[in-house]
Design a protein around this motif. Structure first.
Motif, PDB file in Angstrom:
ATOM      1  N   SER A 102       0.831  -1.205   0.000  1.00  0.00           N
ATOM      2  CA  SER A 102       0.000   0.000   0.000  1.00  0.00           C
ATOM      3  C   SER A 102       0.863   1.251   0.000  1.00  0.00           C
ATOM      4  N   LEU A 103       2.039   1.176   0.625  1.00  0.00           N
ATOM      5  CA  LEU A 103       2.968   2.303   0.639  1.00  0.00           C
ATOM      6  C   LEU A 103       3.476   2.602  -0.768  1.00  0.00           C
ATOM      7  N   GLU A 104       3.748   1.555  -1.531  1.00  0.00           N
ATOM      8  CA  GLU A 104       4.211   1.746  -2.913  1.00  0.00           C
ATOM      9  C   GLU A 104       3.101   2.322  -3.780  1.00  0.00           C
ATOM     10  N   LEU A 105       1.860   1.890  -3.545  1.00  0.00           N
ATOM     11  CA  LEU A 105       0.741   2.449  -4.303  1.00  0.00           C
ATOM     12  C   LEU A 105       0.550   3.926  -3.962  1.00  0.00           C
ATOM     13  N   MET A 106       0.719   4.270  -2.689  1.00  0.00           N
ATOM     14  CA  MET A 106       0.621   5.673  -2.284  1.00  0.00           C
ATOM     15  C   MET A 106       1.697   6.502  -2.974  1.00  0.00           C
ATOM     16  N   GLU A 107       2.902   5.976  -3.024  1.00  0.00           N
ATOM     17  CA  GLU A 107       4.017   6.670  -3.685  1.00  0.00           C
ATOM     18  C   GLU A 107       3.694   6.898  -5.163  1.00  0.00           C
ATOM     19  N   ARG A 108       3.132   5.886  -5.800  1.00  0.00           N
ATOM     20  CA  ARG A 108       2.798   5.979  -7.227  1.00  0.00           C
ATOM     21  C   ARG A 108       1.739   7.054  -7.469  1.00  0.00           C
ATOM     22  N   ALA A 109       0.692   7.020  -6.653  1.00  0.00           N
ATOM     23  CA  ALA A 109      -0.403   7.985  -6.828  1.00  0.00           C
ATOM     24  C   ALA A 109       0.081   9.410  -6.579  1.00  0.00           C
ATOM     25  N   ALA A 110       0.800   9.596  -5.481  1.00  0.00           N
ATOM     26  CA  ALA A 110       1.276  10.939  -5.146  1.00  0.00           C
ATOM     27  C   ALA A 110       2.290  11.436  -6.171  1.00  0.00           C
ATOM     28  N   ASN A 111       3.069  10.530  -6.747  1.00  0.00           N
ATOM     29  CA  ASN A 111       4.036  10.939  -7.767  1.00  0.00           C
ATOM     30  C   ASN A 111       3.313  11.473  -9.005  1.00  0.00           C
ATOM     31  N   GLU A 112       2.192  10.866  -9.375  1.00  0.00           N
ATOM     32  CA  GLU A 112       1.410  11.389 -10.500  1.00  0.00           C
ATOM     33  C   GLU A 112       0.917  12.797 -10.207  1.00  0.00           C
ATOM     34  N   ALA A 113       0.486  13.023  -8.966  1.00  0.00           N
ATOM     35  CA  ALA A 113       0.052  14.365  -8.582  1.00  0.00           C
ATOM     36  C   ALA A 113       1.233  15.340  -8.629  1.00  0.00           C
ATOM     37  N   PHE A 114       2.370  14.914  -8.105  1.00  0.00           N
ATOM     38  CA  PHE A 114       3.569  15.765  -8.129  1.00  0.00           C
ATOM     39  C   PHE A 114       3.947  16.149  -9.556  1.00  0.00           C
ATOM     40  N   LEU A 115       3.952  15.187 -10.472  1.00  0.00           N
ATOM     41  CA  LEU A 115       4.336  15.478 -11.858  1.00  0.00           C
ATOM     42  C   LEU A 115       3.378  16.477 -12.495  1.00  0.00           C
ATOM     43  N   TRP A 116       2.078  16.326 -12.179  1.00  0.00           N
ATOM     44  CA  TRP A 116       1.103  17.276 -12.720  1.00  0.00           C
ATOM     45  C   TRP A 116       1.354  18.670 -12.137  1.00  0.00           C
ATOM     46  N   ILE A 117       1.588  18.736 -10.835  1.00  0.00           N
ATOM     47  CA  ILE A 117       1.817  20.024 -10.167  1.00  0.00           C
ATOM     48  C   ILE A 117       3.073  20.700 -10.718  1.00  0.00           C
ATOM     49  N   LYS A 118       4.120  19.926 -10.907  1.00  0.00           N
ATOM     50  CA  LYS A 118       5.369  20.481 -11.428  1.00  0.00           C
ATOM     51  C   LYS A 118       5.188  21.062 -12.827  1.00  0.00           C
ATOM     52  N   GLN A 119       4.396  20.373 -13.648  1.00  0.00           N
ATOM     53  CA  GLN A 119       4.144  20.873 -15.001  1.00  0.00           C
ATOM     54  C   GLN A 119       3.274  22.128 -14.969  1.00  0.00           C
ATOM     55  N   ARG A 120       2.305  22.150 -14.073  1.00  0.00           N
ATOM     56  CA  ARG A 120       1.375  23.286 -13.994  1.00  0.00           C
ATOM     57  C   ARG A 120       2.034  24.507 -13.365  1.00  0.00           C
ATOM     58  N   PHE A 121       2.978  24.292 -12.439  1.00  0.00           N
ATOM     59  CA  PHE A 121       3.648  25.391 -11.747  1.00  0.00           C
ATOM     60  C   PHE A 121       5.170  25.233 -11.871  1.00  0.00           C
ATOM     61  N   PRO A 122       5.714  25.467 -13.066  1.00  0.00           N
ATOM     62  CA  PRO A 122       7.145  25.215 -13.282  1.00  0.00           C
ATOM     63  C   PRO A 122       8.064  26.238 -12.612  1.00  0.00           C
ATOM     64  N   ASP A 123       7.542  27.426 -12.298  1.00  0.00           N
ATOM     65  CA  ASP A 123       8.363  28.479 -11.716  1.00  0.00           C
ATOM     66  C   ASP A 123       8.763  28.105 -10.285  1.00  0.00           C
ATOM     67  N   GLN A 167      -7.626   8.136 -10.523  1.00  0.00           N
ATOM     68  CA  GLN A 167      -8.177   7.034 -11.325  1.00  0.00           C
ATOM     69  C   GLN A 167      -9.625   7.195 -11.752  1.00  0.00           C
ATOM     70  N   PHE A 168     -10.517   7.543 -10.807  1.00  0.00           N
ATOM     71  CA  PHE A 168     -11.945   7.585 -11.101  1.00  0.00           C
ATOM     72  C   PHE A 168     -12.529   8.967 -10.800  1.00  0.00           C
ATOM     73  N   LYS A 203     -14.196  23.627  -8.878  1.00  0.00           N
ATOM     74  CA  LYS A 203     -14.221  24.408 -10.118  1.00  0.00           C
ATOM     75  C   LYS A 203     -13.769  23.563 -11.305  1.00  0.00           C
ATOM     76  N   GLU A 204     -12.724  22.770 -11.090  1.00  0.00           N
ATOM     77  CA  GLU A 204     -12.164  21.943 -12.169  1.00  0.00           C
ATOM     78  C   GLU A 204     -11.661  20.636 -11.578  1.00  0.00           C
ATOM     79  N   VAL A 205     -11.838  19.556 -12.329  1.00  0.00           N
ATOM     80  CA  VAL A 205     -11.393  18.236 -11.884  1.00  0.00           C
ATOM     81  C   VAL A 205     -10.426  17.661 -12.921  1.00  0.00           C
ATOM     82  N   VAL A 206      -9.290  17.179 -12.450  1.00  0.00           N
ATOM     83  CA  VAL A 206      -8.314  16.490 -13.306  1.00  0.00           C
ATOM     84  C   VAL A 206      -8.207  15.054 -12.801  1.00  0.00           C
ATOM     85  N   ILE A 207      -8.411  14.100 -13.704  1.00  0.00           N
ATOM     86  CA  ILE A 207      -8.366  12.686 -13.330  1.00  0.00           C
ATOM     87  C   ILE A 207      -6.990  12.119 -13.661  1.00  0.00           C
ATOM     88  N   LEU A 208      -6.294  11.626 -12.646  1.00  0.00           N
ATOM     89  CA  LEU A 208      -4.945  11.086 -12.820  1.00  0.00           C
ATOM     90  C   LEU A 208      -4.990   9.558 -12.821  1.00  0.00           C
TER      91      LEU A 208
END
Length: 499
Positions: A24-45, A180-181, A196-201
């Motif tokens: 479950s720890l590895e799944l948490m890491e995977r999910a949070a990493n997807e969020a991190f990658l999205w955040i980094k792309q959205r806020f590159p500064d 995911q859903f 306001k807006e939903v992004v599905i990872l």
């Protein structure tokens, strides 16, 4: 795309852990990493500052992983672990230890100066498992997040939102990064202030589980729409594309029928006939020369008789509620056997004569806005009761109900399809008349009634999404929807070619 409730989401996680041989720890890491990658792309500064609010459950664990990754990537992270969010879970504690090793500060009282528009608040207080009311301490934190000095991101779900009952107090998110859903609660009218807006990872949950596990709720994205779309045959002609009849109009309301007729033709129907009172004859023949016209009555329709055999009929737009018109509509229903599309005053007439619901042909499509829906089935105390009453009405009379709202829902029996397109530009007079025309035109082209409703709502919303980029939402009109139907079709076809 299926929408799952909290128990099925939890089971999807457990199944993934078992079948993929991960923790479950590895799944948490995977999910949070997807969020991190999205955040980094959205806020590159790298001058962006992140205030991250973590609960002590697994949603807070996601927040800790994101905090660690942002810190390691060179962003300034201000972390707060919020008390009153339950006992810490094992995965939260494991990620808390990892974070301490990075030197990232948390629960600090330091004052930081932020550049304008460079502050992002990340809400990781509670996830989909929330089942209790919020404490005063947590409400204070949510009030702090909601003060709008920062751009607000919620992880998986706005904290405080319930999946299975009404929400009255939650984070007001600018963007929700959900895993995911999609979640039903995101699209309920009463929850609009929270999302306001939903992004599905996509976090790689077990596909076999999601494929075989049933759901009564669906989010109709472009992938679902492509399965329903019927491309025009190379040898098509007006006779193969169906004849649409739109019935409606009264003195001062001929424009509604004109909009429906135009929309039916633009949706691809080969022929369109408008059945209107005589007062609208010159108007319609002039404004829309492609349509044929039949008339009855002078200022309102007093009877409905025609010899043509249309493939699909839409009725009610601007038809009025004169006693003669009501009687004509009732007599008309007695003679119908094919599915109808029923809108506007025809819905109001049905609400005054509810016994006529039994006369509706099976799989007829009703397109009420909220007030028309309330007249038809009575009020509701919350959106969950509304959905229950919609499903009951649909099942009782074997109807397809297009419940128009900011997020339109198509209800058929026990299933609910939530549309993914559209915007506030559709909040304009005549928008519903255009939708009725589109759906009726698709029905004439041999779309089955459910597909006509689902695809029609998607096409209508997509035309608006394309159009407002040029016109603005405020200046967008119902006629503009019709103008952009062609571009919406081109967008759908381009998606097919990219597959």
């Amino acid at each position: 795309m299926k929408i799952f409730d909290a128990p099925r989401i939890r089971q999807a996680d457990e199944t993934t852990i078992l079948r993929q041989g991960i923790t479950s720890l590895e799944l948490m890491e995977r999910a949070a990493n997807e969020a991190f990658l999205w955040i980094k792309q959205r806020f590159p500064d790298k001058e962006t500052v992140f205030k991250i609010f973590c609960g002590r459950g697994n949603n807070g664990g996601d927040g800790l992983v994101i905090a660690r990754k942002l810190h390691d990537d060179g962003y300034l992270v201000i972390l707060r672990i919020v008390e009153g969010t339950g006992n810490p879970t094992p995965d939260f504690l494991a990620n808390f230890e990892k974070l301490k090793q990075t030197g990232c500060e948390f629960n600090t009282g330091k004052h930081y100066n932020y550049k304008k528009h460079k502050l992002v608040a990340i809400d990781a207080l509670f996830g989909t498992g929330l089942s209790r009311e919020l404490s005063d301490e947590v409400k204070e934190v949510i009030d702090f997040i909601n003060d709008k000095t920062a751009f607000v991101l919620s992880i998986d779900i706005p904290s405080g939102m319930f999946l299975d009952r009404p929400t009255y107090y939650a984070v007001h998110s600018d963007i929700v990064l959900t895993f995911q859903f999609p979640k039903l609660a995101f699209y309920l009218a009463s929850n609009c202030e929270f999302t306001k807006e939903v992004v599905i990872l996509d976090i790689g949950l077990d596909k076999e589980y999601t494929d075989v596990t049933p759901s009564n709720y669906y989010f109709t994205d472009k992938f679902d729409i492509l399965k329903r779309y019927k491309p025009l045959h190379p040898h098509a002609h007006k006779g193969t594309q169906g004849h649409t009849l739109v019935i409606g109009g009264s003195y001062g309301k001929i424009g509604s029928v004109c909009l429906s007729a135009k929309a039916a033709l633009k949706s691809g129907s080969g022929l369109v006939t408008a059945y209107i009172p005589e007062c609208g004859y010159n108007v319609l023949q002039t404004a829309f020369p492609e349509a044929m016209v039949l008339t009855d009555g002078e200022k309102h329709i007093a009877s409905i008789h025609f010899e043509l055999e249309p493939k699909a009929i839409g009725v009610g737009m601007g038809i009025g509620q004169e006693p003669e018109t009501q009687q004509a509509f009732g007599e008309f229903l007695k003679k119908q056997s094919n599915p109808l599309v029923i809108d506007a005053d025809a819905l109001n007439i049905l609400s005054y004569n509810k016994e006529w619901l039994k006369l509706l042909p099976e799989n007829s499509i009703l397109t009420p806005h909220p007030k028309e829906l309330e007249r038809l089935m009575g009020g509701w105390k919350d959106d969950f009761e509304k959905l229950d009453k919609l499903k009951a009405l649909s099942a009782t009379y074997k109807l397809i109900i297009v419940a128009k709202d900011a997020k339109t829902m198509i209800v058929y029996g026990g299933s609910v399809y939530i549309n993914s397109t559209g915007n506030a530009g559709l909040a304009t007079g005549g928008s519903g008349d255009v939708l009725t025309g589109i759906i009726t035109g698709l029905l004439a082209q041999s779309y089955n009634p459910v597909d006509a409703a689902i695809f029609g709502v998607f096409l209508h919303g997509l035309a608006a999404d394309i159009g407002v980029k040029e016109t603005s939402k405020q200046a967008f009109t119902a006629s503009d929807i019709i103008s952009y139907i062609g571009e919406a079709y081109l967008k759908i076809e381009s998606e097919i070619h990219q597959k």
